[in-house]
Enzyme design. Structure first.
Site, short mmCIF file in Angstrom:
data_model
loop_
_atom_site.label_atom_id
_atom_site.label_comp_id
_atom_site.label_asym_id
_atom_site.label_seq_id
_atom_site.Cartn_x
_atom_site.Cartn_y
_atom_site.Cartn_z
CD GLU A 33 -2.58 1.25 2.67
OE1 GLU A 33 -3.67 1.83 2.66
OE2 GLU A 33 -2.10 0.69 3.69
CE LYS A 105 -7.38 1.23 3.50
NZ LYS A 105 -6.21 1.84 4.20
CB CYS A 146 -4.25 -1.48 4.43
SG CYS A 146 -3.36 -1.21 5.99
#
Length: 265
Positions: A33, A105, A146
């Protein structure tokens, strides 16, 4: 990686890793990330957060992928959207240098840790709103980033879509990493009977933060195939589709899944 505040330096690290990976026979390279820019100073970072067409890290990755015939998964980059807002966006680049998939995300890291660390990802980034999968040399790859790892519904959907592997690039904090990193990676692999590939930021960064590291590859049974520990480097793992078929035959949880009725209360 231990990415810093210079996109050019981070791009050079990715290109170097791609060359080494290709020279040793890899089919695909995975990066963490925010591999192109890790800078908690949002005022300073603003100058380096640009549109896809102007992003030097994306351009360098596409060029080297095309040159080497190597697939590259850019865990995520900070991207300026068309509406002027920012996205934490992952890219899958094929062996011809074309963008095969994009994923923004979905879940924003907004937390106050007991250590005193406070993070408000939603103050800068706009969350994504759809699930993404893409066909790769590893089979069908499901995309997450994440903090997404903590939300089972996303991975339930990736399991329903019969992903062979899932990527969860990260920049985990040290406290949350020590407590939950391996637990969550292994859980997601077992739930979906799929490989989990999680390239991670690790070490002390230029902007002062410290990340947990431990880039991992987990097999569909939940076994840890690779754990790179702390710091930066390049690791290799063999993704064996026969292992996926073996696990799904032994424990066909995806086939046995039923819808849970809502409570009447």
């Amino acid at each position: 990686m231990t990415s810093g505040t210079s996109p050019q330096a981070n791009a050079a690290a990715i290109v170097g890793a791609a060359r080494r990976a290709a020279s040793e026979g890899a089919a695909m390279l995975f990066t963490p990330e925010m591999c192109g820019l890790l800078d908690r100073d949002r005022g300073r970072a603003t100058a380096n957060i640009v549109a896809e067409a102007d992003n030097p890290v994306l351009a360098a990755a596409r060029d080297v992928a095309r040159e080497l015939g190597l697939w590259i998964d850019l865990g995520s980059l900070a991207i300026l959207r068309d509406d002027g807002k920012w996205a934490n966006r992952g890219f899958v680049i094929d062996a011809g240098g074309e963008i095969a998939a994009r994923y923004d995300k979905i879940h924003m890291f907004d937390v106050d840790l007991a250590t005193g660390e406070t993070w408000r990802e939603s103050a800068a980034y706009t969350p994504g709103d759809h699930v993404v999968t893409v066909e790769t040399p590893l089979g069908r790859l499901g995309l997450a980033i994440c903090y997404d790892v903590r939300f089972p519904a996303l991975f339930e959907e990736l399991g329903r879509l019969r992903c062979d592997a899932m990527r969860i690039p990260a920049a985990f904090t040290v406290p949350t990493g020590k407590a939950h990193w391996h637990l969550m990676q292994r859980t997601r692999a077992v739930e979906a009977s799929a490989w989990v590939i999680s390239a991670a930021q690790g070490g002390r960064h230029e902007d002062g933060r410290e990340t947990y590291g431990h880039s991992t590859v987990i097999d569909p049974w939940g076994d840890v195939v690779l754990d790179m520990g702390e710091g930066s480097g390049l690791g290799f793992a063999m993704i064996d589709p026969a292992r996926t078929a073996e696990v799904r035959a032994q424990l066909p949880s995806l086939a046995n899944k039923r819808e849970i009725p809502r409570s009447a209360s």
